[in-house]
Design a protein around this motif. Structure first.
Motif, PDB file in Angstrom:
ATOM      1  N   PHE A  40       0.860  -1.183   0.000  1.00  0.00           N
ATOM      2  CA  PHE A  40       0.000   0.000   0.000  1.00  0.00           C
ATOM      3  C   PHE A  40       0.893   1.228   0.000  1.00  0.00           C
ATOM      4  O   PHE A  40       1.914   1.251   0.688  1.00  0.00           O
ATOM      5  N   ASN A  41       0.560   2.220  -0.790  1.00  0.00           N
ATOM      6  CA  ASN A  41       1.362   3.448  -0.783  1.00  0.00           C
ATOM      7  C   ASN A  41       0.548   4.618  -0.244  1.00  0.00           C
ATOM      8  O   ASN A  41      -0.687   4.619  -0.309  1.00  0.00           O
ATOM      9  N   ILE A  42       1.240   5.596   0.318  1.00  0.00           N
ATOM     10  CA  ILE A  42       0.593   6.736   0.958  1.00  0.00           C
ATOM     11  C   ILE A  42       0.500   7.896  -0.030  1.00  0.00           C
ATOM     12  O   ILE A  42       1.516   8.481  -0.415  1.00  0.00           O
ATOM     13  N   PRO A  43      -0.721   8.244  -0.459  1.00  0.00           N
ATOM     14  CA  PRO A  43      -0.873   9.300  -1.459  1.00  0.00           C
ATOM     15  C   PRO A  43      -1.133  10.688  -0.884  1.00  0.00           C
ATOM     16  O   PRO A  43      -1.082  11.684  -1.614  1.00  0.00           O
ATOM     17  N   SER A  44      -1.465  10.763   0.417  1.00  0.00           N
ATOM     18  CA  SER A  44      -1.819  12.061   1.002  1.00  0.00           C
ATOM     19  C   SER A  44      -1.136  12.227   2.354  1.00  0.00           C
ATOM     20  O   SER A  44      -0.540  11.297   2.885  1.00  0.00           O
ATOM     21  N   GLY A  45      -1.252  13.443   2.903  1.00  0.00           N
ATOM     22  CA  GLY A  45      -0.550  13.764   4.144  1.00  0.00           C
ATOM     23  C   GLY A  45      -1.382  13.646   5.398  1.00  0.00           C
ATOM     24  O   GLY A  45      -0.989  14.169   6.445  1.00  0.00           O
ATOM     25  N   ARG A 191      -4.089  16.077  12.384  1.00  0.00           N
ATOM     26  CA  ARG A 191      -5.469  16.331  12.802  1.00  0.00           C
ATOM     27  C   ARG A 191      -6.181  17.429  12.010  1.00  0.00           C
ATOM     28  O   ARG A 191      -7.388  17.364  11.796  1.00  0.00           O
ATOM     29  N   ASP A 192      -5.459  18.454  11.575  1.00  0.00           N
ATOM     30  CA  ASP A 192      -6.108  19.568  10.890  1.00  0.00           C
ATOM     31  C   ASP A 192      -6.122  19.395   9.376  1.00  0.00           C
ATOM     32  O   ASP A 192      -6.604  20.281   8.661  1.00  0.00           O
ATOM     33  N   ASP A 193      -5.579  18.301   8.887  1.00  0.00           N
ATOM     34  CA  ASP A 193      -5.550  18.053   7.441  1.00  0.00           C
ATOM     35  C   ASP A 193      -5.940  16.611   7.152  1.00  0.00           C
ATOM     36  O   ASP A 193      -5.260  15.913   6.405  1.00  0.00           O
TER      37      ASP A 193
END
Length: 248
Positions: A40-45, A191-193
């Motif tokens: 699995f790859n991480i596409p977002s922050g 938490r904010d994104d």
């Protein structure tokens, strides 16, 4: 039998053996991916700083048993889970977004069935009790240059991890969420994104059936939005310190 005939037969035998090996390897890879580990790859922050854009990790498919979403394309062959095992609060989990049951999300389990969850001034509350957190300096996002405040958050079961906060925002004060039976409440460490269970119309409460597996270890990581296939850039783009680290 002529020498030419013998050579032709040997060649065909060699090709057949090669094809057999390839088929066996593909079947083995399919079994491993379906039942044991899925890359699995991480596409977002949304999970920064725990997981960064460009991280590639293994997800254990067997950690929580198997549901229809453990299989490629999620065929509706059976309901619920086989050999079911609930996640532990604090696990980092890949799941299918409940809205479409097809998009993969990765978040942290903070709410268990029957819990009440709320954020008050940015502090996570579980069943009305604030979760312990301590400020741990600042963190600079390598992608945006944005500065965050780091906190070490410790859940009631003792699981600790780092979260990010960039000041008071409307999402820092929420309604009280009541987690239904058979569902879990997921939040991103950034938490904010993060679009997560706080957004009932998008993610909301995640059914147990939608869990794909538990994030286990990072096997590759590349920064600067670089392609992992650009091997000639690896000396500068690979995050060597993240390779073969466990996800906590």
């Amino acid at each position: 039998m002529s020498v030419a005939t013998e050579k032709t037969r040997d060649k065909r035998s060699g090709i057949g053996e090669t094809v057999k090996i390839i088929i066996e390897a593909l079947l083995l890879a399919l079994v491993v991916r379906t039942l044991l580990f899925q890359p699995f790859n991480i596409p977002s922050g949304s999970m920064k700083p725990t997981l960064l854009v460009g991280d590639y990790l293994f997800v254990s498919k067997y950690a929580y048993g198997y549901s229809r979403y453990s299989l490629p394309f999620g065929p509706n062959l059976f309901e619920g889970r086989i050999w079911a095992e609930e996640p532990v609060r604090g696990d980092v989990v890949v799941f299918k977004q409940p809205r479409d049951n097809s998009t993969d999300f990765i978040k942290r389990v903070v709410g268990m069935p029957g819990d009440t969850i709320q954020l008050v001034d940015g502090v996570l509350h579980i069943d009305g009790t604030p979760v312990e957190r301590e400020e741990a300096g600042t963190w600079i996002d390598e992608d945006t240059g944005r500065e965050y405040t780091r906190y070490e958050e410790t859940l009631p079961n003792g699981v600790s991890y780092t979260i990010l906060d960039r000041g008071m925002l409307p999402s820092d004060n929420t309604q009280i969420y009541e987690v239904p039976e058979g569902h879990f409440f997921m939040m991103g460490d950034n938490r904010d994104d993060s679009s997560d269970s706080r957004v009932l119309g998008s993610v909301g409460y995640v059914p147990f059936e939608n869990l794909v597996g538990r994030a286990e270890a990072i096997f590759f990581s590349v920064g600067d939005r670089a392609s992992p296939l650009a091997f000639w850039r690896w000396p500068w783009t690979v995050r060597w310190d993240r390779l073969f680290t466990t996800v906590e």
